[in-house]
Write a protein that holds these residues in place. Structure first.
Motif, mmCIF file in Angstrom:
data_model
loop_
_atom_site.group_PDB
_atom_site.id
_atom_site.type_symbol
_atom_site.label_atom_id
_atom_site.label_comp_id
_atom_site.label_asym_id
_atom_site.label_seq_id
_atom_site.Cartn_x
_atom_site.Cartn_y
_atom_site.Cartn_z
ATOM 1 N N SER A 1 0.872 -1.171 0.000
ATOM 2 C CA SER A 1 0.000 0.000 0.000
ATOM 3 C C SER A 1 0.905 1.214 0.000
ATOM 4 O O SER A 1 2.046 1.150 0.440
ATOM 5 C CB SER A 1 -0.915 0.009 1.228
ATOM 6 N N PHE A 2 0.397 2.334 -0.502
ATOM 7 C CA PHE A 2 1.249 3.490 -0.716
ATOM 8 C C PHE A 2 0.898 4.672 0.179
ATOM 9 O O PHE A 2 0.920 5.816 -0.228
ATOM 10 C CB PHE A 2 1.194 3.903 -2.191
ATOM 11 N N GLY A 3 0.547 4.366 1.427
ATOM 12 C CA GLY A 3 0.329 5.434 2.390
ATOM 13 C C GLY A 3 -0.757 6.393 1.956
ATOM 14 O O GLY A 3 -1.821 5.996 1.510
ATOM 15 N N ASN A 4 -0.480 7.687 2.080
ATOM 16 C CA ASN A 4 -1.476 8.708 1.786
ATOM 17 C C ASN A 4 -1.372 9.249 0.368
ATOM 18 O O ASN A 4 -2.035 10.210 0.022
ATOM 19 C CB ASN A 4 -1.334 9.867 2.783
ATOM 20 N N GLN A 5 -0.506 8.656 -0.457
ATOM 21 C CA GLN A 5 -0.378 9.131 -1.819
ATOM 22 C C GLN A 5 -1.615 8.725 -2.612
ATOM 23 O O GLN A 5 -2.028 7.580 -2.585
ATOM 24 C CB GLN A 5 0.865 8.539 -2.472
ATOM 25 N N CYS A 6 -2.196 9.653 -3.330
ATOM 26 C CA CYS A 6 -3.380 9.332 -4.118
ATOM 27 C C CYS A 6 -3.576 10.399 -5.180
ATOM 28 O O CYS A 6 -3.054 11.506 -5.068
ATOM 29 C CB CYS A 6 -4.621 9.246 -3.233
ATOM 30 N N PRO A 7 -4.332 10.090 -6.248
ATOM 31 C CA PRO A 7 -4.589 11.085 -7.282
ATOM 32 C C PRO A 7 -5.530 12.160 -6.775
ATOM 33 O O PRO A 7 -6.225 11.986 -5.769
ATOM 34 C CB PRO A 7 -5.237 10.250 -8.394
ATOM 35 N N ARG A 8 -5.564 13.285 -7.468
ATOM 36 C CA ARG A 8 -6.487 14.361 -7.106
ATOM 37 C C ARG A 8 -7.915 13.952 -7.442
ATOM 38 O O ARG A 8 -8.140 13.087 -8.286
ATOM 39 C CB ARG A 8 -6.108 15.646 -7.851
ATOM 40 N N VAL A 9 -8.877 14.569 -6.777
ATOM 41 C CA VAL A 9 -10.284 14.275 -7.021
ATOM 42 C C VAL A 9 -11.001 15.575 -7.375
ATOM 43 O O VAL A 9 -10.694 16.632 -6.817
ATOM 44 C CB VAL A 9 -10.939 13.606 -5.786
ATOM 45 N N ARG A 10 -11.919 15.506 -8.315
ATOM 46 C CA ARG A 10 -12.705 16.680 -8.698
ATOM 47 C C ARG A 10 -14.028 16.651 -7.943
ATOM 48 O O ARG A 10 -14.774 15.690 -8.022
ATOM 49 C CB ARG A 10 -12.943 16.687 -10.207
ATOM 50 N N ARG A 11 -14.303 17.727 -7.206
ATOM 51 C CA ARG A 11 -15.528 17.803 -6.412
ATOM 52 C C ARG A 11 -16.001 19.247 -6.361
ATOM 53 O O ARG A 11 -15.254 20.179 -6.674
ATOM 54 C CB ARG A 11 -15.272 17.272 -5.004
ATOM 55 N N LYS A 12 -17.227 19.425 -5.928
ATOM 56 C CA LYS A 12 -17.804 20.753 -5.791
ATOM 57 C C LYS A 12 -17.737 21.197 -4.336
ATOM 58 O O LYS A 12 -17.428 20.405 -3.447
ATOM 59 C CB LYS A 12 -19.255 20.742 -6.281
ATOM 60 N N GLY A 13 -18.049 22.468 -4.113
ATOM 61 C CA GLY A 13 -18.032 23.001 -2.765
ATOM 62 C C GLY A 13 -18.989 22.258 -1.854
ATOM 63 O O GLY A 13 -20.107 21.925 -2.248
ATOM 64 N N GLY A 14 -18.555 21.968 -0.630
ATOM 65 C CA GLY A 14 -19.391 21.269 0.330
ATOM 66 C C GLY A 14 -19.338 19.760 0.222
ATOM 67 O O GLY A 14 -19.996 19.056 0.991
ATOM 68 N N GLU A 15 -18.560 19.224 -0.749
ATOM 69 C CA GLU A 15 -18.504 17.777 -0.944
ATOM 70 C C GLU A 15 -17.237 17.149 -0.371
ATOM 71 O O GLU A 15 -17.005 15.952 -0.540
ATOM 72 C CB GLU A 15 -18.586 17.446 -2.437
ATOM 73 N N ALA A 16 -16.425 17.945 0.315
ATOM 74 C CA ALA A 16 -15.124 17.461 0.783
ATOM 75 C C ALA A 16 -15.228 16.223 1.665
ATOM 76 O O ALA A 16 -14.377 15.334 1.607
ATOM 77 C CB ALA A 16 -14.395 18.576 1.534
ATOM 78 N N HIS A 17 -16.276 16.142 2.497
ATOM 79 C CA HIS A 17 -16.407 15.027 3.437
ATOM 80 C C HIS A 17 -17.370 13.946 2.948
ATOM 81 O O HIS A 17 -17.696 13.021 3.690
ATOM 82 C CB HIS A 17 -16.855 15.549 4.804
ATOM 83 N N SER A 18 -17.808 14.047 1.718
ATOM 84 C CA SER A 18 -18.681 13.018 1.162
ATOM 85 C C SER A 18 -17.882 11.734 0.954
ATOM 86 O O SER A 18 -16.750 11.778 0.452
ATOM 87 C CB SER A 18 -19.261 13.479 -0.175
ATOM 88 N N PRO A 19 -18.422 10.563 1.353
ATOM 89 C CA PRO A 19 -17.689 9.298 1.198
ATOM 90 C C PRO A 19 -17.195 9.048 -0.223
ATOM 91 O O PRO A 19 -16.169 8.402 -0.423
ATOM 92 C CB PRO A 19 -18.725 8.244 1.620
#
Length: 245
Positions: A109-127
């Motif tokens: 596993s590669f720790g916290n490395q991950c690709p960027r994600v495209r989201r809208k405002g208010g969606e940061a904590h959406s599963p």
């Protein structure tokens, strides 16, 4: 030197200002765009961060991950130089007789490395937009050997490699690798100079089994071609991990 006519459109920075930016860049090429932009504008230049980035690109610089090289003192550098001069005239046939070996750590596993994600405002904590992280990435240490004829069987290491454990690796993995890759032909074994490899008992084991060892300078993983093989495998593992996300 860049000129006003070298780029289409009106330029709002003078040649003198552009030269000062290039001078800042050459002073420390590990600075990021933000740091360079801050220093440049603090010197009185009126330019946006995007302009700073564009000028750096026009200089011909790209943002790259630096190659990592071992830190060597003067004596070690001289040993490396002497070794490379000595081996400079070796033929392909001579190098084809070498069994290169080393161990490497592979992260499952590669720790916290991950690709960027495209989201809208208010969606940061959406599963749907969260990425699970691990504090201690899972890893496995593997010993392997290779020659110009191919690769031998790999050994998965589950403990610290002491001299007795290393000799067990030689018995059950190095010798089978040599039999597989060289058949009955003579070969030279390459290993680095860690303690388990240079222990008296290990030297005695190698002599007792008639295994000739290639002289090797200390702290020189960059000379070992098996490092290129490890790099290929790790890149493929990362690519496969990305596909599974």
């Amino acid at each position: 030197m860049l000129t006003e006519s070298s780029v289409v459109g009106k330029r709002f920075t003078t040649n003198r200002e552009i030269h000062s930016l290039e001078k800042l860049l050459k002073q420390n090429q590990f600075k990021n765009v933000g740091e360079l932009h801050k220093e440049w504008t603090e010197a009185g230049v009126k330019a946006s961060r995007a302009t700073t980035h564009q000028r750096i690109k026009e200089f011909g610089y790209s943002c790259c991950i630096p190659l990592v090289k071992p830190l060597l003192n003067h004596r070690q550098r001289q040993m490396h130089l002497s070794w490379t001069k000595e081996k400079n005239n070796w033929t392909v046939a001579q190098w084809s007789k070498v069994l290169f070996a080393d161990k490497s750590k592979f992260f499952i596993s590669f720790g916290n490395q991950c690709p960027r994600v495209r989201r809208k405002g208010g969606e940061a904590h959406s599963p749907s937009y969260l990425k699970s992280s691990v504090k201690f990435p899972q890893s496995v240490m593997i010993w392997g050997a290779m020659s110009s004829a191919g690769i031998g069987p790999q050994c998965f290491l589950q403990t610290t490699v002491t001299a007795p454990i290393y000799q067990d690796i030689l018995e059950h993995f190095m010798l089978p690798s040599a039999d597989q890759l060289f058949k009955d032909a003579d070969f030279i074994f390459q290993q680095d100079l860690v303690t388990a490899h240079t222990a008296k008992s290990t030297k005695s084991w190698l002599n007792g089994h008639g295994v000739g060892v290639l002289d090797w300078p200390e702290i020189s993983p960059d000379l070992n071609p098996i490092e290129n093989l490890w790099g290929i495998v790790k890149r493929k593992m990362r690519n496969e991990t990305k596909k599974c996300r």
